[in-house]
Design an enzyme around this catalytic site. Structure first.
Site, PDB file in Angstrom:
ATOM      1  N   GLU A 100       0.888  -1.156   0.000  1.00  0.00           N
ATOM      2  CA  GLU A 100       0.000   0.000   0.000  1.00  0.00           C
ATOM      3  C   GLU A 100       0.922   1.201   0.000  1.00  0.00           C
ATOM      4  OE1 GLU A 100      -1.667   2.993   2.088  1.00  0.00           O
ATOM      5  OE2 GLU A 100      -2.621   1.446   3.341  1.00  0.00           O
ATOM      6  N   CYS A 120      -2.987   7.534   5.199  1.00  0.00           N
ATOM      7  CA  CYS A 120      -2.960   7.155   3.780  1.00  0.00           C
ATOM      8  C   CYS A 120      -4.212   7.657   3.071  1.00  0.00           C
ATOM      9  CB  CYS A 120      -2.783   5.659   3.605  1.00  0.00           C
ATOM     10  SG  CYS A 120      -3.499   4.687   4.905  1.00  0.00           S
TER      11      CYS A 120
END
Lengths: 545, 545
Positions: free
Chosen positions: A282, A319
């Site tokens: 990620e 994120c």
């Protein structure tokens, strides 16, 4: 946090020295390694924190993976309730050290205590969610097609399949969630739930937090009688241990949460392996938010305040931070801009996770505002000069045409930063959407009629993201079955999987089909009588019977 | 087949020229390409077959992928029943040309007409299976977690996820199933079912079969009003078109069935892409069969005959061919050997798929029997010398210790070949199992008490395979929900997915989560009232309500 700073030894007093053993953990055992001593630093003060941690070597890597492979044989066959008890035991062990753990994590990360208390709850909640998933049992996706001996031209054999674990998983902890995405975070919890041993490479930003949680897992292993090889924790301040873990032939999967460059380096390294293995990286996302006119006309000021808060939450170190705001020029957008600028100017500074992150944030925000067509809209004036590595919330603006022409404006600036892209009209806004890269989230701020009118826009945005939000903010990632935290490249390298929520377990399993096995020889999950009472697909029907 | 050979023009007479248009198909349209003419060959005679086919270029690749990307926007949103009608229409179109199609496939592949008639049934059956799957609708794995506005400390938003297609899929047809694993085979059917456009690179072993099936798909697209960009078919006798397809930025997934070297070349090429995409390579397997003593004692002779048939079925050109037989020395094993040798000697030769495959088979069987410790057990004496590219069934034997020391003995010999590995005892047999590479299938021939007694052996074998068979033969791959046709490396590069059965659709989808969307704006799959009446997971319960 301030309490902690005033007495660097308090953790040792509170937690006892065994709770902060800085040795590497190999197969649930503390081991000595002599590659050098590592020290944790408080990013707010720049001062060292208590505790010596020990750099590991390829010896510990090999030993951890051999132990994991051996333990896998036993662990994968353990009764589901025993596995669930183990996951619950980790949660309990963590709760027992919650005070010193949260203090240490705060000292190492600069994150406030309240935030970390919440994150601790999320971490134990995740462990219990996976315990429940495993205990309930239907996640193995049992599929049964019974034999058809009279079928022409050929009889159909009896075929039954279920998901089985793939083997040792290497977890790279994230800096921005020292609890929920680290040693006992979602990756570890889902891998252990799947039946896979875990080797964690501790994040260099929080050695002490890692050590405390590592010890909690060791305790849980001992108390529930798990094979010791299912958990190892290794320290390193460079890249060599990570490289060694990725390239080792016994490693069967890798998870990573961090930067694009870090993720791609791991992916490229893994590609050099003889045996391809799944890598789940990620790698960051700028989480575009599209404001359609009616939404702004209704409440430009409130939206601006809401977004200033989302942009600066946790010093923007999420994120899912909204790093790109996209609107069409109008008086309402001007009002949104004014309120956003004023709100950002007031945002208090906050300690960033590490010196490196703080320096990079300063560098990138300075650079981006010097690019062609980019205008600085607002910088926080509310900075605490007594502390180091402080974030200054920043927003910039750019016209759509300049944004479209400069792909570097899509690079993530990790921190409390966002860029407002101003389009002349809806068609220029569509052009911006067309060039957007893959994202973890996309948000649409609009009225219902606007969405219905601009279905092409919604479709185009859907293709770019793993999660699409209507009239909300992207920060806040719910841990549940429907969560998708993983989007098209470069947000992640494999949009088919999620790193948050119960579906994260699917990253570490493969189907195994049994053909023509007698009832007694089948795993319980696949026996006719369904002794585990799980949902299964039997001759194409989903049923518990 | 012989009828076909006697009149090379019969297909044109039967099918009409439009049924065998050798031009490339780009976006369901026949297009001219000027890179050279390709000719199909009958492997049994070495003579050319009717029809000119045209080598494509990077122009057709780019055009096919651009059209596919544009068509994807419409196709992925089509009603599920419309998509199902399209898949059913392909099956009907194929049935309408079944006579000439099977004849042409037989002439191009050397496979008998009866086998190809069966394969045609399998092909249309697969298309209809996916049509039913799409029409039923639950495959999208809808997961709904409704909002909890009063949850503390934070409200839970409404989150709903479902699987959505990933985009254009490039399919590399296989040589050994000119219908079921080629232009309208399982890869194409599952990708189209998922909602992904398909670009097929025709296998050079069966251009005419590809052209006929390609035309059938074009007809189905026209008749059911599908966007034309969802299907293209490109010809090439070399590697350049394949390379171009793998590296093109608009390609979102790749499927391949073939050799290890071919699969790895594609994987390595795909790794050079900026954007990582899923590659599904099924690369061969030697499908070990473990004979435990009681099974042999009970019926050594019958088992030997059964296995001689399985080894030579379809000239051994199956990915599940039992290429490795593993037993413990005993009088019963000696009897098995004798009957196996005698049965193999009688196996009639058969035409292999291509000259290259026949030559490679001859080379590898010659080489392997010259390796240290390898003894030739039997070679078929029943060869038709009037035909070219004939297979000679071959079995060799080797002691376990030599097998363990020589990894090259695990390389697939594609054709009617198998190697018997003789262990001194069960512990040496376990040592052989320990060194085995990943497989599509593993078979255990044993009594029930033997399996119960040797659970460690069964566990070790389970770790090596995607499908484990009890007292059967590995040839024959059922198309159903529980089938797993994909095993640990090097059998495939991603053991988490299957290329056969309804789960093959999972290769081409990713989850998309909707957060806080209003009912009217959600896809039907995720609306509260469940208008499609599909199974969904609602607040952790599987239900249709």
């Amino acid at each position: 946090m301030m309490h902690w700073l005033s007495d660097q030894n308090c953790l040792l007093e509170v937690g006892g020295s065994s709770a902060m053993d800085g040795r590497n953990i190999v197969a649930a055992t503390f081991v000595d390694a002599n590659e050098g001593i590592l020290i944790a630093t408080n990013p707010a003060t720049g001062l060292p924190l208590a505790g010596d941690f020990f750099k590991s070597s390829s010896t510990e890597v090999a030993s951890a993976l051999r132990s994991a492979t051996a333990a896998f044989r036993d662990y994968r066959k353990m009764n589901k309730d025993v596995k669930a008890s183990f996951l619950n035991a980790i949660a309990s062990e963590i709760e027992q050290i919650s005070g010193p753990l949260v203090e240490r994590a705060s000292a190492e990360s600069g994150l406030p205590l309240a935030r970390l208390q919440g994150e601790l709850g999320r971490t134990t909640g995740q462990l219990r969610l996976f315990a429940n998933l495993v205990s309930e049992g239907s996640w193995v996706n049992a599929v049964i097609d019974t034999e058809l001996p009279d079928r022409k031209p050929l009889a159909r054999p009896d075929l039954r399949s279920m998901l089985v674990p793939i083997g040792p998983v290497v977890v790279f902890g994230a800096s921005n969630f020292p609890l929920a995405f680290s040693v006992a975070g979602g990756d570890t919890a889902s891998a252990l739930a799947a039946g896979c041993p875990v080797i964690v490479k501790a994040h260099p930003g929080h050695y002490g937090t890692s050590a405390l949680v590592g010890a909690a897992i060791v305790n849980a292993i001992k108390k529930t009688g798990m094979p010791k090889g299912i958990f190892s924790l290794l320290y390193d301040d460079g890249y060599s241990i990570g490289q060694c873990l990725v390239q080792h032939e016994l490693t069967k999967a890798i998870t990573f949460t961090g930067s694009y460059s870090g993720g791609m380096a791991l992916i490229r390294l893994a590609q050099q392996r003889t045996e391809p293995i799944p890598v789940f990286a990620e790698m960051g996302s700028i989480n575009p938010v599209v404001f359609l006119p009616e939404a702004l006309e209704k409440s430009a000021g409130d939206l601006a305040k809401k977004y200033a808060a989302s942009i600066s939450l946790g010093a923007g170190q999420f994120c899912t931070n909204p790093g790109l705001l996209l609107g069409i020029q109008s008086p309402a957008l001007e009002q949104f801009k004014r309120v956003l600028a004023a709100s950002i100017a007031d945002i208090p500074s906050a300690t960033m996770l590490t010196k490196g992150i703080a320096e990079n944030y300063k560098k990138l925000t300075t650079e981006v505002t010097q690019l062609e067509g980019v205008r600085l809209l607002s910088v926080s004036k509310n900075k605490d000069k007594s502390l180091q590595n402080q974030s200054e919330a920043t927003v910039a603006e750019v016209n759509a045409i300049d944004f479209i022409q400069n792909p570097s404006l899509q690079e993530e600036v990790f921190g409390p930063y966002s860029m407002l892209v101003i389009a002349r009209d809806i068609s220029e806004l569509m052009e911006v959407v067309a060039v957007l890269k893959g994202q973890l989230t996309v948000t649409i701020m609009a009225s219902k009629p606007e969405v219905q009118q601009h279905q092409t826009l919604v479709d185009a945005l859907s293709e770019k993201t793993g999660r699409i939000i209507f009239n909300g903010v992207p920060t806040g990632v719910e841990v549940c079955g429907a969560m998708q935290h993983g989007g098209p490249f470069p947000a992640t390298n494999d949009s088919r999987f999620t790193s948050v929520g119960s579906a994260a377990i699917n990253r570490f399993v493969r189907p195994l089909a049994y053909q023509d096995w007698e009832q007694e020889l089948l795993p319980d999950e696949l026996k006719d009588e369904n002794p585990l009472e799980i949902f299964r697909t039997v001759n194409q029907k989903i049923t518990k019977s």
